[in-house]
Design a protein around this motif. Sequence first.
Motif, PDB file in Angstrom:
ATOM      1  N   MET A 158       7.597   4.049  -7.512  1.00  0.00           N
ATOM      2  CA  MET A 158       6.301   4.336  -8.133  1.00  0.00           C
ATOM      3  C   MET A 158       6.482   5.020  -9.479  1.00  0.00           C
ATOM      4  O   MET A 158       7.386   5.827  -9.658  1.00  0.00           O
ATOM      5  N   ASP A 159       5.561   4.701 -10.396  1.00  0.00           N
ATOM      6  CA  ASP A 159       5.541   5.482 -11.632  1.00  0.00           C
ATOM      7  C   ASP A 159       4.921   6.841 -11.310  1.00  0.00           C
ATOM      8  O   ASP A 159       4.287   7.022 -10.271  1.00  0.00           O
ATOM      9  N   ILE A 160       5.106   7.799 -12.179  1.00  0.00           N
ATOM     10  CA  ILE A 160       4.710   9.180 -11.898  1.00  0.00           C
ATOM     11  C   ILE A 160       3.205   9.329 -11.669  1.00  0.00           C
ATOM     12  O   ILE A 160       2.782  10.092 -10.808  1.00  0.00           O
ATOM     13  N   GLU A 161       2.382   8.587 -12.390  1.00  0.00           N
ATOM     14  CA  GLU A 161       0.928   8.695 -12.212  1.00  0.00           C
ATOM     15  C   GLU A 161       0.487   8.158 -10.855  1.00  0.00           C
ATOM     16  O   GLU A 161      -0.378   8.738 -10.199  1.00  0.00           O
ATOM     17  N   SER A 178      -1.200   9.267  -5.244  1.00  0.00           N
ATOM     18  CA  SER A 178      -0.948   9.158  -3.800  1.00  0.00           C
ATOM     19  C   SER A 178      -0.844  10.535  -3.148  1.00  0.00           C
ATOM     20  O   SER A 178      -1.438  10.781  -2.100  1.00  0.00           O
ATOM     21  N   LEU A 179      -0.087  11.432  -3.749  1.00  0.00           N
ATOM     22  CA  LEU A 179       0.092  12.760  -3.170  1.00  0.00           C
ATOM     23  C   LEU A 179      -1.203  13.566  -3.168  1.00  0.00           C
ATOM     24  O   LEU A 179      -1.450  14.353  -2.259  1.00  0.00           O
ATOM     25  N   LYS A 180      -2.047  13.334  -4.159  1.00  0.00           N
ATOM     26  CA  LYS A 180      -3.339  14.032  -4.232  1.00  0.00           C
ATOM     27  C   LYS A 180      -4.197  13.740  -2.999  1.00  0.00           C
ATOM     28  O   LYS A 180      -4.937  14.599  -2.527  1.00  0.00           O
ATOM     29  N   TYR A 181      -4.086  12.515  -2.473  1.00  0.00           N
ATOM     30  CA  TYR A 181      -4.954  12.102  -1.363  1.00  0.00           C
ATOM     31  C   TYR A 181      -4.241  12.050  -0.012  1.00  0.00           C
ATOM     32  O   TYR A 181      -4.807  11.574   0.963  1.00  0.00           O
ATOM     33  N   GLU A 212       1.533   3.571   6.873  1.00  0.00           N
ATOM     34  CA  GLU A 212       1.565   3.963   5.474  1.00  0.00           C
ATOM     35  C   GLU A 212       0.154   4.048   4.925  1.00  0.00           C
ATOM     36  O   GLU A 212      -0.803   3.660   5.584  1.00  0.00           O
ATOM     37  N   PHE A 213       0.058   4.578   3.689  1.00  0.00           N
ATOM     38  CA  PHE A 213      -1.232   4.604   3.019  1.00  0.00           C
ATOM     39  C   PHE A 213      -1.021   4.308   1.544  1.00  0.00           C
ATOM     40  O   PHE A 213       0.094   4.369   1.028  1.00  0.00           O
ATOM     41  N   GLU A 214      -2.128   3.969   0.907  1.00  0.00           N
ATOM     42  CA  GLU A 214      -2.077   3.671  -0.518  1.00  0.00           C
ATOM     43  C   GLU A 214      -3.359   4.173  -1.167  1.00  0.00           C
ATOM     44  O   GLU A 214      -4.444   3.993  -0.621  1.00  0.00           O
ATOM     45  N   ALA A 215      -3.220   4.829  -2.300  1.00  0.00           N
ATOM     46  CA  ALA A 215      -4.369   5.254  -3.092  1.00  0.00           C
ATOM     47  C   ALA A 215      -4.446   4.329  -4.299  1.00  0.00           C
ATOM     48  O   ALA A 215      -3.460   4.162  -5.019  1.00  0.00           O
ATOM     49  N   ILE A 216      -5.603   3.717  -4.505  1.00  0.00           N
ATOM     50  CA  ILE A 216      -5.761   2.735  -5.566  1.00  0.00           C
ATOM     51  C   ILE A 216      -6.917   3.166  -6.458  1.00  0.00           C
ATOM     52  O   ILE A 216      -8.042   3.345  -5.983  1.00  0.00           O
TER      53      ILE A 216
END
Length: 102
Positions: free
Chosen positions: A20-23, A28-31, A77-81
């Motif tokens: 993953m890129d840093i953003e 992802s970590l925020k959520y 797993e999860f994903e924030a989009i």
Amino acid sequence: MKDDENLEGYDSFTQKFKDMDIETLRLSLKYLNYIPDILREPLEIWLDPETNTALYFQRVEGDVTIIVKTVDSVYQEFEAIQGNHDYVNSLRRGVLIYHQKI
């Protein structure tokens, strides 16, 4: 028990975040803490009956969609989009088994 058995799935988990890129990683970590709430009260649940894979969808904070994946009712797993509605819509496949009335 061997040490390798304790790390089952660890390599794929760490590889996902390494790629993953840093953003995207920050998003992802925020959520991360939203996962239990999304599993309890999703906006939608889509099921692939052949693999018993369920995707739980929830819209949060404006244009962010969180998707939590389970297989046989076990978290995977999860994903924030952020934005990217075409990608989110492409994940909506299988059988819609739940849709929250708004």
